[in-house]
Design a protein around this motif. Sequence first.
Motif, PDB file in Angstrom:
ATOM      1  N   HIS A   1       9.796  -2.828  -0.118  1.00 48.45           N
ATOM      2  CA  HIS A   1       8.841  -1.796  -0.514  1.00 48.45           C
ATOM      3  C   HIS A   1       7.763  -2.428  -1.390  1.00 48.45           C
ATOM      4  O   HIS A   1       7.755  -2.262  -2.620  1.00 48.45           O
TER       5      HIS A   1
ATOM      6  N   TYR B   1       5.875  -0.951  -4.486  1.00 45.88           N
ATOM      7  CA  TYR B   1       6.558  -0.740  -5.768  1.00 45.88           C
ATOM      8  C   TYR B   1       6.618  -2.025  -6.601  1.00 45.88           C
ATOM      9  O   TYR B   1       7.383  -2.102  -7.555  1.00 45.88           O
ATOM     10  N   VAL B   2       5.794  -3.004  -6.254  1.00 52.66           N
ATOM     11  CA  VAL B   2       5.844  -4.293  -6.954  1.00 52.66           C
ATOM     12  C   VAL B   2       5.591  -4.117  -8.458  1.00 52.66           C
ATOM     13  O   VAL B   2       6.093  -4.894  -9.278  1.00 52.66           O
ATOM     14  N   TRP B   3       4.857  -3.081  -8.839  1.00 50.25           N
ATOM     15  CA  TRP B   3       4.567  -2.822 -10.254  1.00 50.25           C
ATOM     16  C   TRP B   3       5.847  -2.646 -11.077  1.00 50.25           C
ATOM     17  O   TRP B   3       5.854  -2.888 -12.279  1.00 50.25           O
ATOM     18  N   ALA B   4       6.925  -2.232 -10.388  1.00 53.36           N
ATOM     19  CA  ALA B   4       8.170  -1.960 -11.124  1.00 53.36           C
ATOM     20  C   ALA B   4       8.696  -3.226 -11.830  1.00 53.36           C
ATOM     21  O   ALA B   4       9.403  -3.131 -12.827  1.00 53.36           O
ATOM     22  N   PHE B   5       8.332  -4.413 -11.298  1.00 58.38           N
ATOM     23  CA  PHE B   5       8.745  -5.668 -11.959  1.00 58.38           C
ATOM     24  C   PHE B   5       8.158  -5.751 -13.374  1.00 58.38           C
ATOM     25  O   PHE B   5       8.735  -6.362 -14.258  1.00 58.38           O
TER      26      PHE B   5
ATOM     27  N   LEU C   1       9.180  -8.199   0.096  1.00 57.09           N
ATOM     28  CA  LEU C   1       9.735  -6.979  -0.501  1.00 57.09           C
ATOM     29  C   LEU C   1       9.858  -5.892   0.566  1.00 57.09           C
ATOM     30  O   LEU C   1       8.957  -5.714   1.388  1.00 57.09           O
TER      31      LEU C   1
ATOM     32  N   THR D   1       7.395  -3.299 -15.507  1.00 55.56           N
ATOM     33  CA  THR D   1       7.619  -2.187 -16.434  1.00 55.56           C
ATOM     34  C   THR D   1       8.785  -2.499 -17.361  1.00 55.56           C
ATOM     35  O   THR D   1       9.129  -1.688 -18.213  1.00 55.56           O
TER      36      THR D   1
END
Lengths: 180, 331
Positions: B96, B99-103, B94, B105
């Motif tokens: 960034h 920002y892996v948490w964005a997957f 990645l 949400t």
Amino acid sequence: MVIDTRVCVGCSACVYACKQENSVPEGYCRDWVVQESGGEYPKLTMENRSERCQHCENAPCVTYCPTRASHYAEDGTVQINRSLCTGCKACMAACPYDARYVHPEGYVDKCSLCKHRIEQGLETACVSICPTGSLNLVDFNNMDEKTKELLKGKIVYRQKEHAGTEPSLQWISASNKPGA
Amino acid sequence: MLATAVNEIVSTKINPNVVPHLHIWEWHIPLYLFLGGLAGGLLVITSIMIVLKRKFGIGPRDQGDGCPCLAVRIGSVLSPTLLGIGMLFLFLDLAHPLYVWAFYTTIQPTSPMSAGSWILIAFFPLAILQAMLVNKRQLRSFNIELINKVIDWTENHMTIVALVNAHIGVGIGIYTGILLSFFSARPLWSSSILGMLFLVSGISSAAALMLLLAPEDEKPVYSMIDANAIWIELMTVGLFVLGGLTGSANTHGAMMHLITGDINLAGMSYMFWFWGIFIASGLVVPLLLEFLEAAGVHIKFPNVAPVMVLFGGLILRFLIVFAGQTYHTFM
């Protein structure tokens, strides 16, 4: 956007205006100029054109984005929410126009159709600087008389329409030039 | 006269990720796809072995107290472990990573990567539970209350856990190929059989790994599974190649770029990697070796065949990921 390739001289002013206006990092670009030559001597043809994200109505980048970072804005343009972009690059693999790049700060970037300027009632940086009037910002849902006149009777094309992406950029072909 | 006509395009586009060709995924992604396929294959084989033994009495002898044979026990532990390592490479790819948490949400049904990120999470609870149940004798010796309770609650349902896991394993295996095949802008990847190819390759690689790890008396089972999987993989890769060659100019060109391509990958052309390393030494030769072994001709170095299969599976992922990027975008 309607791009009149008949009058494009390939000066790249659009590219550098965009780079400055949008702080595009060195070694990258959001728009670029293509010169396509073809035919057989002495019947040669040449077309200069400015290219960028096509702001497709059926954008594969939006379809494949796993986090909603790539999305359709209310005005129909395709935008990227940097605070949701993980940099997975699925959108780049999905784009048939290769219009995107990975910004060194860790998100995917591309032409925003100068959303920040349009919201202030301005034209995009590229349109405002074009010295020959090749670039024309057009609302296809509400076309004015000037645009209708510009397109009237011309050979107009969209790129890779067979990809099913419904691109929002239209080119007035250089083959409309007298004697072409 | 058309033959002498020219068409030349000069562009000022400079973005290194797409010029001169797509360059977004390097070694992380093929390695992740290989480990994901291997994890899926291990889960499929181990869970089917559990069901076959429990319901039909088929398979190597259990090791008492409801613990299956050694290879199934090791394979069940390796499956989530290898997937975890694979996900680490995915994370490292990645741009960034923070920002892996964005997957997690959102669920985007049209995005294979969104579906995949959720499948990866769904994989772990039952795969880990299976790994615990098949090793319950060892785990109980640690005498950890929570683990003992989990085993107590679930040990009578091992067959159901295994049955569900067989399907999750198939899902992971197919997903590793679907991830690429949904990109219609990339002609080599845009083939729906890629999911099947990666699934079968994952199963053959997993059988090869279990063959390496299994004790002598269990080896024939895994050799047989491996030989059958290789045979199906050969058919599937044949269909993948034929599908490309008989397709439109886009897909034909992309397939030729892979199977006759002269682009250099670690000192060898795509063509040699594909035919020499993947097809010949990764599939055909090990199939012959395992056939000879089954026919009673004992080979001096029995571990050669499974190592070749594993290497071939790894190379398949590298070839597909790289050749899909070095061929031009959909025209």
